[in-house]
Design an enzyme around this catalytic site. Structure first.
Site, short mmCIF file in Angstrom:
data_model
loop_
_atom_site.label_atom_id
_atom_site.label_comp_id
_atom_site.label_asym_id
_atom_site.label_seq_id
_atom_site.Cartn_x
_atom_site.Cartn_y
_atom_site.Cartn_z
CE LYS A 45 12.92 -2.82 -52.40
NZ LYS A 45 12.19 -2.09 -51.35
CE1 TYR A 79 25.27 -30.24 -34.97
CE2 TYR A 79 23.86 -29.53 -36.78
CZ TYR A 79 25.10 -29.93 -36.30
OH TYR A 79 26.17 -30.03 -37.16
#
Length: 356
Positions: free
Chosen positions: A30, A255
């Site tokens: 999957k 940041y």
């Protein structure tokens, strides 16, 4: 320079055969085979003699059929695309009594596996009596009808050793299987065990045709007490030092004050990988490997990270985030995220993907 996601095919194949250990395996593929690539994984499993696959996507099931024309393919999620299932000979879970009653006629010709809910409570029949109700109704129904080819469940606690939940769900399931077989019902396929259950039991359960194995086939241990040598990781994720910057005490990097240098002449390597490439923030709380030495990540950005280094690191050096020393499962056990979570996070659109 671009960060690289790389798999050693020889180690991958060695691990598959080691996990398989001569037992009949249904390989879970999957989510693009846990990000290893559906085509790659199916071809590797076929080479190892595995010809039974499961996924949660009908599109993936169709692709598997193209890759493996004679394989058994099981869809773990229910779908109403019944024509697709019939056309491509795909087995599907029967997820509940209400689903059966709502789609009994439309399911004609579809191969289904009756699913028992168990403690996971994600999908499936709630009780033994509900399963028997369908079996009895199916037996007396003369109209065109579905084909009951399998019986299955999923264990939610097989990797837990400090609680009794696995023993509870294991016992409940084995009682259901035993009772159904004693009542004369038969199934072409019976499967329940995930990686954790299969490995801790050492073999498949009695009366079962397959163990339904996922993460162990892709090189990650399902629980921490398992020896590292039992599961081999073939995956390496590496990035590059773009440049090395020197900052002084009190200077902010990244940041919004992501990192503040604590001493003068702090050397920070700017590395070309970040959370946009799939590095989890919890992974950034741990070291990377450069030139055989470990160094701490100080700030994580979308496409870059800062790593605090020493005089042994220079521009163009290789930065390793995952390899056979820095394993996916090691970080799972440190709380970074589940094995599958770390693997599925990796952004293969932004990383170079290589098989060697």
């Amino acid at each position: 320079m671009t960060a690289i996601w790389q798999v050693d095919q020889q180690i991958f194949q060695q691990n598959v055969r080691q996990v398989q250990n001569g037992q009949p395996i249904m390989a879970v593929v999957k989510n693009n085979a846990y990000n290893y690539g559906l085509t790659f994984a199916v071809e590797q499993f076929l080479e190892a003699g595995i010809s039974c696959f499961s996924t949660t996507s009908s599109n993936e099931a169709i692709k598997i059929r193209e890759l493996a024309p004679t394989a058994t393919i099981f869809l773990m999620n229910a779908t109403r695309e019944f024509d697709v299932l019939r056309t491509h000979d795909i087995h599907m879970t029967l997820p509940s009594l209400s689903f059966y009653k709502a789609h009994k006629q439309a399911l004609a010709g579809v191969k289904v596996h009756l699913e028992y809910e168990n403690l996971l409570h994600r999908s499936g029949f709630k009780t033994y009596e509900e399963i028997v109700e369908v079996l009895e109704d199916h037996a007396v129904n003369d109209a065109p009808k579905m084909q009951i080819t399998g019986l299955w469940t999923h264990f939610g606690y097989a990797d837990e050793f400090d609680v009794s939940d696995y023993e509870t769900e294991r016992s409940a399931w084995l009682n259901i299987v035993e009772n159904l077989l004693n009542q004369g019902y038969s199934f072409d396929m019976i499967h329940a065990q995930n990686s954790a259950s299969y490995i801790r039991e050492g073999q498949i359960f009695p009366h079962h045709t397959h163990a339904r194995v996922g993460i162990a086939l892709y090189g990650s241990r399902p629980y921490s007490s398992l020896s590292r040598s039992m599961i081999l990781q073939s995956l390496t994720v590496q990035a590059n030092v773009i440049q090395v910057r020197t900052v002084q005490a009190g200077q902010h990097c990244g940041y919004s004050f992501a990192y503040t240098a604590e001493r003068d002449h702090t050397r920070l390597a700017v590395v070309d990988i970040g959370y946009g490439d799939g590095v989890l923030r919890t992974r950034a709380q741990h070291d990377v490997l450069i030139n055989g030495r470990r160094y701490p990540i100080r700030a994580l950005m979308m496409s870059h990270m800062f790593v605090e280094v020493d005089e042994h690191v220079e521009a163009q050096d290789i930065v390793t985030l995952y390899n056979d020393e820095l394993r996916i499962d090691d970080y799972t056990f440190k709380g970074v995220g589940a094995n599958s979570e770390q693997l599925s996070a990796l952004n293969l659109d932004s990383l170079i993907k290589e098989y060697k």
